[in-house]
Design a protein around this motif. Structure first.
Motif, PDB file in Angstrom:
ATOM      1  N   VAL A 145       0.840  -1.206   0.000  1.00 14.06           N
ATOM      2  CA  VAL A 145       0.000   0.000   0.000  1.00 14.06           C
ATOM      3  C   VAL A 145       0.874   1.254   0.000  1.00 14.06           C
ATOM      4  O   VAL A 145       0.639   2.197  -0.765  1.00 14.06           O
ATOM      5  CB  VAL A 145      -0.944   0.007   1.220  1.00 14.06           C
ATOM      6  CG1 VAL A 145      -1.631   1.365   1.358  1.00 14.06           C
ATOM      7  CG2 VAL A 145      -1.986  -1.090   1.095  1.00 14.06           C
ATOM      8  N   GLY A 146       1.893   1.281   0.858  1.00 10.89           N
ATOM      9  CA  GLY A 146       2.767   2.443   0.921  1.00 10.89           C
ATOM     10  C   GLY A 146       3.508   2.684  -0.383  1.00 10.89           C
ATOM     11  O   GLY A 146       3.645   3.829  -0.831  1.00 10.89           O
ATOM     12  N   LEU A 147       3.979   1.616  -1.015  1.00  8.52           N
ATOM     13  CA  LEU A 147       4.697   1.763  -2.276  1.00  8.52           C
ATOM     14  C   LEU A 147       3.757   2.176  -3.400  1.00  8.52           C
ATOM     15  O   LEU A 147       4.145   2.945  -4.292  1.00  8.52           O
ATOM     16  CB  LEU A 147       5.406   0.451  -2.619  1.00  8.52           C
ATOM     17  CG  LEU A 147       6.599   0.114  -1.718  1.00  8.52           C
ATOM     18  CD1 LEU A 147       7.013  -1.348  -1.887  1.00  8.52           C
ATOM     19  CD2 LEU A 147       7.779   1.032  -2.002  1.00  8.52           C
ATOM     20  N   GLY A 148       2.513   1.661  -3.382  1.00  4.30           N
ATOM     21  CA  GLY A 148       1.531   2.112  -4.364  1.00  4.30           C
ATOM     22  C   GLY A 148       1.239   3.594  -4.206  1.00  4.30           C
ATOM     23  O   GLY A 148       1.154   4.346  -5.186  1.00  4.30           O
ATOM     24  N   PHE A 149       1.082   4.021  -2.948  1.00  2.00           N
ATOM     25  CA  PHE A 149       0.891   5.453  -2.645  1.00  2.00           C
ATOM     26  C   PHE A 149       2.062   6.258  -3.199  1.00  2.00           C
ATOM     27  O   PHE A 149       1.872   7.296  -3.845  1.00  2.00           O
ATOM     28  CB  PHE A 149       0.779   5.620  -1.132  1.00  2.00           C
ATOM     29  CG  PHE A 149       0.447   7.013  -0.677  1.00  2.00           C
ATOM     30  CD1 PHE A 149      -0.841   7.336  -0.278  1.00  2.00           C
ATOM     31  CD2 PHE A 149       1.423   8.003  -0.619  1.00  2.00           C
ATOM     32  CE1 PHE A 149      -1.149   8.629   0.155  1.00  2.00           C
ATOM     33  CE2 PHE A 149       1.125   9.285  -0.192  1.00  2.00           C
ATOM     34  CZ  PHE A 149      -0.175   9.594   0.195  1.00  2.00           C
ATOM     35  N   ALA A 150       3.283   5.790  -2.950  1.00  4.83           N
ATOM     36  CA  ALA A 150       4.479   6.499  -3.420  1.00  4.83           C
ATOM     37  C   ALA A 150       4.525   6.572  -4.936  1.00  4.83           C
ATOM     38  O   ALA A 150       4.943   7.587  -5.511  1.00  4.83           O
ATOM     39  CB  ALA A 150       5.729   5.811  -2.876  1.00  4.83           C
ATOM     40  N   ALA A 151       4.090   5.496  -5.617  1.00  2.00           N
ATOM     41  CA  ALA A 151       4.124   5.478  -7.076  1.00  2.00           C
ATOM     42  C   ALA A 151       3.180   6.516  -7.664  1.00  2.00           C
ATOM     43  O   ALA A 151       3.557   7.295  -8.556  1.00  2.00           O
ATOM     44  CB  ALA A 151       3.752   4.083  -7.589  1.00  2.00           C
ATOM     45  N   PHE A 152       1.943   6.555  -7.166  1.00  2.00           N
ATOM     46  CA  PHE A 152       0.990   7.544  -7.672  1.00  2.00           C
ATOM     47  C   PHE A 152       1.426   8.964  -7.307  1.00  2.00           C
ATOM     48  O   PHE A 152       1.274   9.900  -8.105  1.00  2.00           O
ATOM     49  CB  PHE A 152      -0.406   7.263  -7.114  1.00  2.00           C
ATOM     50  CG  PHE A 152      -1.059   6.052  -7.720  1.00  2.00           C
ATOM     51  CD1 PHE A 152      -1.481   6.073  -9.032  1.00  2.00           C
ATOM     52  CD2 PHE A 152      -1.245   4.895  -6.973  1.00  2.00           C
ATOM     53  CE1 PHE A 152      -2.085   4.953  -9.606  1.00  2.00           C
ATOM     54  CE2 PHE A 152      -1.850   3.780  -7.526  1.00  2.00           C
ATOM     55  CZ  PHE A 152      -2.269   3.800  -8.854  1.00  2.00           C
ATOM     56  N   GLU A 153       1.975   9.132  -6.111  1.00  2.00           N
ATOM     57  CA  GLU A 153       2.459  10.444  -5.688  1.00  2.00           C
ATOM     58  C   GLU A 153       3.625  10.891  -6.571  1.00  2.00           C
ATOM     59  O   GLU A 153       3.701  12.056  -6.978  1.00  2.00           O
ATOM     60  CB  GLU A 153       2.888  10.384  -4.229  1.00  2.00           C
ATOM     61  CG  GLU A 153       3.268  11.722  -3.635  1.00  2.00           C
ATOM     62  CD  GLU A 153       3.664  11.606  -2.168  1.00  2.00           C
ATOM     63  OE1 GLU A 153       3.042  12.264  -1.336  1.00  2.00           O
ATOM     64  OE2 GLU A 153       4.613  10.836  -1.875  1.00  2.00           O
TER      65      GLU A 153
END
Length: 309
Positions: A145-153
């Protein structure tokens, strides 16, 4: 109960996928950048943004899946956490920050609280139907979840850097993606992995429960997140306190950040990176100790990838 001895004679463990993802992805991204520079074809810009923003997060999500040994984590669930969880987190954070965050000395701490809360909520939504949960499951899915958040950000930062007053700035886009790629592995993924591991440990099945340890962990990762966002400003203030002239000190005392001299700018950059390294080291050490403490707990997997339940 399956054990490593149940594996057939001559069985060879599959090779990890993350080095292939990283290597092939980087070559494709680099080739796209070169072709775009040569041809000035703007149609390739979305490819650069997507490849550059998602390459490192996807690589580390794969690494977490292969190395995390979560007993109940499937590839489908990992994908949902990365894409759905990450996107829900970004949307939720954008809405809440727009209405709740105002300029103040504690602004970045507030951002840390909001973003860690929405990432945890997104993780809980996606993982709600899991019949069994373990601490290591939470670490793997929290990292996703955190890495997905980072990717979109990162995709958002890349698009913002691309647009300049003089037109499209491909150099700024590439520089932004390289910088974001370097810092991504020690940011959002680490913080949400820590929080996910503790929350999952408190809620092995059924309804979610929050222990005192989970609350303390939430406050801790939110503080790390806030400090990470504050490091740049802290570095400038420290530089001015240590080396500032009288006029700079006066401006600082009334709430203004004066312009730095070239020498001060170099010192501020050094302090900035030192602060980031310290915050990252604390997060990685915390996650490492948490993972080590849950390595042999029931419901996890051994190095062979078999469930030890």
């Amino acid at each position: 109960m399956a054990t490593p001895n149940d594996a057939p004679t001559g069985w060879i463990a599959p090779r990890p996928a993350w080095p292939v993802i990283l290597g092939a992805g980087f070559l494709l991204w680099a080739a796209t950048v070169v072709v775009t520079f040569v041809t000035a074809n703007p149609n390739l810009l979305p490819t650069i943004v997507l490849l550059g923003s998602f390459l490192v997060p996807v690589t580390f999500a794969s690494w977490a899946y292969e190395r995390g040994h979560g007993a109940h984590v499937t590839a489908e669930l990992l994908f949902l956490c990365f894409v759905v969880g990450g996107l829900l987190g970004v949307l939720g954070a954008s809405l809440l920050e727009a209405y709740l965050v105002r300029p103040s000395p504690l602004m970045y701490i507030g951002v840390g609280v909001i973003e860690e809360a929405v990432k945890l909520a997104a993780l809980m939504v996606v993982a709600q139907r899991m019949a069994h949960r373990g601490a290591r499951d939470g670490m793997v899915l929290g990292a996703a979840v955190g890495l997905g958040f980072a990717a979109f950000e990162s995709a958002g930062y890349a698009m913002t850097s691309l647009v300049s007053r003089s037109g499209l700035d491909l150099v700024a886009l590439v520089e932004t993606e390289i910088l974001r790629g370097l810092i991504t592995p020690v940011g959002h993924g680490v913080w949400t992995a820590i929080l996910g591991g503790v929350v999952f440990a408190a809620s092995p099945r059924g309804r979610w429960r929050f222990s005192v340890a989970a609350l303390v962990t939430f406050l801790g990762v939110a503080l790390l997140h806030g400090l990470w966002n504050s490091v740049h400003g802290i570095a400038i203030v420290l530089t001015l306190v240590l080396t500032g002239d009288m006029w700079q000190t006066r401006l600082l005392s009334v709430g203004y950040l004066p312009e730095l001299t070239p020498a001060q700018a170099h010192l501020s950059t050094a302090l900035d990176w030192t602060g980031l390294v310290i915050v990252a080291a604390v997060g990685v050490l915390w996650l490492t100790l948490l993972a080590a403490g849950n390595r042999h707990t029931p419901g996890t997997q051994g190095d062979s990838g078999h469930t030890t339940e």
